[in-house]
Motif scaffolding. Structure first.
Motif, PDB file in Angstrom:
ATOM      1  N   ARG A 330       0.851  -1.214   0.000  1.00  0.00           N
ATOM      2  CA  ARG A 330       0.000   0.000   0.000  1.00  0.00           C
ATOM      3  C   ARG A 330       0.877   1.251   0.000  1.00  0.00           C
ATOM      4  O   ARG A 330       0.609   2.227  -0.691  1.00  0.00           O
ATOM      5  CB  ARG A 330      -0.921  -0.016   1.223  1.00  0.00           C
ATOM      6  N   CYS A 331       1.974   1.227   0.804  1.00  0.00           N
ATOM      7  CA  CYS A 331       2.873   2.395   0.822  1.00  0.00           C
ATOM      8  C   CYS A 331       3.533   2.577  -0.545  1.00  0.00           C
ATOM      9  O   CYS A 331       3.546   3.676  -1.106  1.00  0.00           O
ATOM     10  CB  CYS A 331       3.964   2.194   1.872  1.00  0.00           C
ATOM     11  N   LEU A 332       4.057   1.479  -1.090  1.00  0.00           N
ATOM     12  CA  LEU A 332       4.859   1.589  -2.323  1.00  0.00           C
ATOM     13  C   LEU A 332       4.034   2.056  -3.511  1.00  0.00           C
ATOM     14  O   LEU A 332       4.534   2.769  -4.390  1.00  0.00           O
ATOM     15  CB  LEU A 332       5.541   0.250  -2.625  1.00  0.00           C
ATOM     16  N   ALA A 333       2.743   1.689  -3.543  1.00  0.00           N
ATOM     17  CA  ALA A 333       1.890   2.153  -4.653  1.00  0.00           C
ATOM     18  C   ALA A 333       1.882   3.672  -4.692  1.00  0.00           C
ATOM     19  O   ALA A 333       1.971   4.304  -5.755  1.00  0.00           O
ATOM     20  CB  ALA A 333       0.470   1.599  -4.483  1.00  0.00           C
ATOM     21  N   ARG A 334       1.810   4.290  -3.491  1.00  0.00           N
ATOM     22  CA  ARG A 334       1.772   5.754  -3.426  1.00  0.00           C
ATOM     23  C   ARG A 334       3.178   6.345  -3.555  1.00  0.00           C
ATOM     24  O   ARG A 334       3.396   7.376  -4.180  1.00  0.00           O
ATOM     25  CB  ARG A 334       1.155   6.179  -2.094  1.00  0.00           C
ATOM     26  N   VAL A 335       4.167   5.667  -2.970  1.00  0.00           N
ATOM     27  CA  VAL A 335       5.544   6.165  -3.011  1.00  0.00           C
ATOM     28  C   VAL A 335       6.007   6.326  -4.451  1.00  0.00           C
ATOM     29  O   VAL A 335       6.541   7.377  -4.840  1.00  0.00           O
ATOM     30  CB  VAL A 335       6.480   5.211  -2.235  1.00  0.00           C
ATOM     31  N   TRP A 336       5.786   5.301  -5.276  1.00  0.00           N
ATOM     32  CA  TRP A 336       6.313   5.357  -6.641  1.00  0.00           C
ATOM     33  C   TRP A 336       5.634   6.442  -7.477  1.00  0.00           C
ATOM     34  O   TRP A 336       6.261   7.079  -8.324  1.00  0.00           O
ATOM     35  CB  TRP A 336       6.205   3.992  -7.326  1.00  0.00           C
ATOM     36  N   LYS A 337       4.367   6.727  -7.212  1.00  0.00           N
ATOM     37  CA  LYS A 337       3.715   7.830  -7.952  1.00  0.00           C
ATOM     38  C   LYS A 337       4.318   9.176  -7.532  1.00  0.00           C
ATOM     39  O   LYS A 337       4.514  10.078  -8.345  1.00  0.00           O
ATOM     40  CB  LYS A 337       2.215   7.801  -7.722  1.00  0.00           C
TER      41      LYS A 337
END
Ligand code: FAS
Ligand code: PHB
Length: 391
Positions: A330-337
């Motif tokens: 869940r964090c990485l989905a937002r981090v990469w954007k």
């Protein structure tokens, strides 16, 4: 000592997590490498997404932010000697950002933690993490010459890019991604009125500049500088002259200069470590990822990680394992954007000599297209205000 969650780092990620867990009835201790005064002396982020503002409210530290935070509904892009306003509010469906310094956020969180009588160990130089592949990890440190140990259920690594937490992960279990930029930012804080009511992002042949603020009487400015530059080579006079040269004529004329009350240099990098969880050790904030500050995402990403970690740990103690299992993805989905947006803003606005004349013309073409295209400015606006937590 025993606690439920041992939090490493008293920056915004660690302090915000500690506050949210406390309000959930989850015991926690914060261990910080530096003194409280040193943590508060660092000048960093200035722009909060609404999601961060809302989370600080849920943590019970939104009062001063509501009273003193400056709502911002637009930014200006300055290039080829003129400024172009981007209607952030109108193009994002009515959203805004709030200008409120990270120092103030940290101050508010420290005050709340103290008022709640929670344990924060400052100036702890030798924290080490153990047994996070078991259900009873421990944190060790030295105090008054004696080794101390904290037994806990979870360790939250909120200790930034140079911290001990990510470094404690066994080699080979982390995948890292990094891009280091060939320049840095030189930032100055001054008790002078901001040159404009809104932030000005500048693309100039001499390099990037940013005009920001902390209040109506305190300004924050940045200029792109060489990685070979030394802070003592930048007098206040040299800084103000360089900033003026990069601004359009009207802003340069209006700029009010004064003595710096803080001056610092920071290198720029994009960095992500995957995954963010290793058994009972979970990483959040700069310990897990770094963005170039051009997109004003660093602090906001730390806050969204903390939101997901608060849900994951709360879920665990309520008997649900799902949130913790999905924490990292869940964090990485937002981090990469946010990594993409921060890289895009940095690539668009900074001087890259290695890209040559063709690269420079591409930048100009993209800037001219951006300010003439509602679709392009809408994309900038929705990223600048922050994508939703589940976007
Ligand atoms: P932090 O780095 O803030 O906090 C980590 C804490 O852990 C620190 O207090 C550190 O002392 C402590 N620590 C480190 N090692 C430890 C150990 N071994 N044991 C215990 N504690 C340890 N973002 C923006 O949006 N805009 C900006 O303009 C901007 N400018 C920045 C300038 C600089 C120089 C830096 C480094 C970052 C900047 N950032 C900016 C990003 C910044 O705001 C971060 O995103 C934000 O501080 C992230 O918060 P934390 O994850 O809590 O990490
Ligand atoms: C700041 O005010 O420090 C600031 C604002 C916007 C950015 C980066 C830094 O993109």
């Amino acid at each position: 000592m025993r606690t439920q969650v041992a939090i490493i780092g008293a920056g915004p990620a660690g302090l915000l997590l500690g506050q949210l867990l406390h309000r959930e009835g989850i015991g926690n201790v914060v261990l910080e490498l530096r003194s409280q005064a040193h943590v508060l002396s660092r000048i960093r982020a200035g722009v909060l997404e609404q999601g961060t503002v809302d989370l600080l409210g849920k943590a019970g530290v939104g009062q001063r932010l509501q009273a003193e935070g400056l709502p911002h509904r637009g930014i200006e892009l300055c290039f080829d000697g003129s400024r172009h306003r981007v209607d952030i509010h109108g193009l994002s469906g009515g959203k805004q950002v709030v200008v409120y310094g990270q120092t103030e956020v940290t101050h508010d969180l420290m005050n709340a933690r103290e008022a709640a009588g929670l344990t924060t160990l400052y100036a702890v130089p030798d924290v080490s993490l153990h047994g996070f592949d078991t259900h009873q990890p421990t944190v060790r440190y030295t105090r008054d010459g004696k080794e101390q140990e904290i037994v806990c259920d979870f360790i939250a690594g909120c200790d930034g890019y140079h911290g001990v937490s990510r470094a404690s992960v066994p080699p080979g279990t982390l995948q890292t991604y990094e891009r280091v930029y060939p320049f840095g930012w030189l930032g100055i804080l001054s008790d002078t009125p901001p040159v404009s009511d809104e932030l000005i992002y500048v693309n100039h042949p001499r390099g990037f500049a940013l005009c920001s603020m902390r209040s109506k009487t305190r300004s924050r400015y940045y200029v792109q500088c060489s990685l070979d530059d030394k802070l003592d080579g930048w007098s206040d006079t040299r800084f103000w002259d360089e900033l003026r040269r990069r601004l359009d004529a009207e802003a340069a004329e209006r700029l009010v200069t004064g003595p710096s009350i803080e001056k610092s240099m920071a290198p720029l990098r994009s960095f992500v470590a995957e995954p963010l969880r290793f058994g009972r050790l979970v990483l959040a904030g700069d310990a897990a990822h770094i963005v170039p500050p051009t997109g004003a995402k660093g602090l906001n990403l730390a806050a969204s990680d903390v939101h997901f970690l608060w849900q994951a740990l709360g879920g665990h103690y309520r008997g649900s394992a799902t949130e913790l299992e999905h924490y990292s993805e869940r964090c990485l989905a937002r981090v990469w954007k946010a990594e993409r947006f921060s890289w895009w803003m940095t690539s668009l606005l900074h001087k890259f000599p290695e890209n040559g004349a063709f690269g420079q013309r591409l930048q100009q073409a993209e800037l001219n297209y951006l300010v003439q295209s509602k679709a392009a400015m809408t994309s900038l606006a929705e990223n600048y205000v922050g994508l939703g937590l589940e976007a």
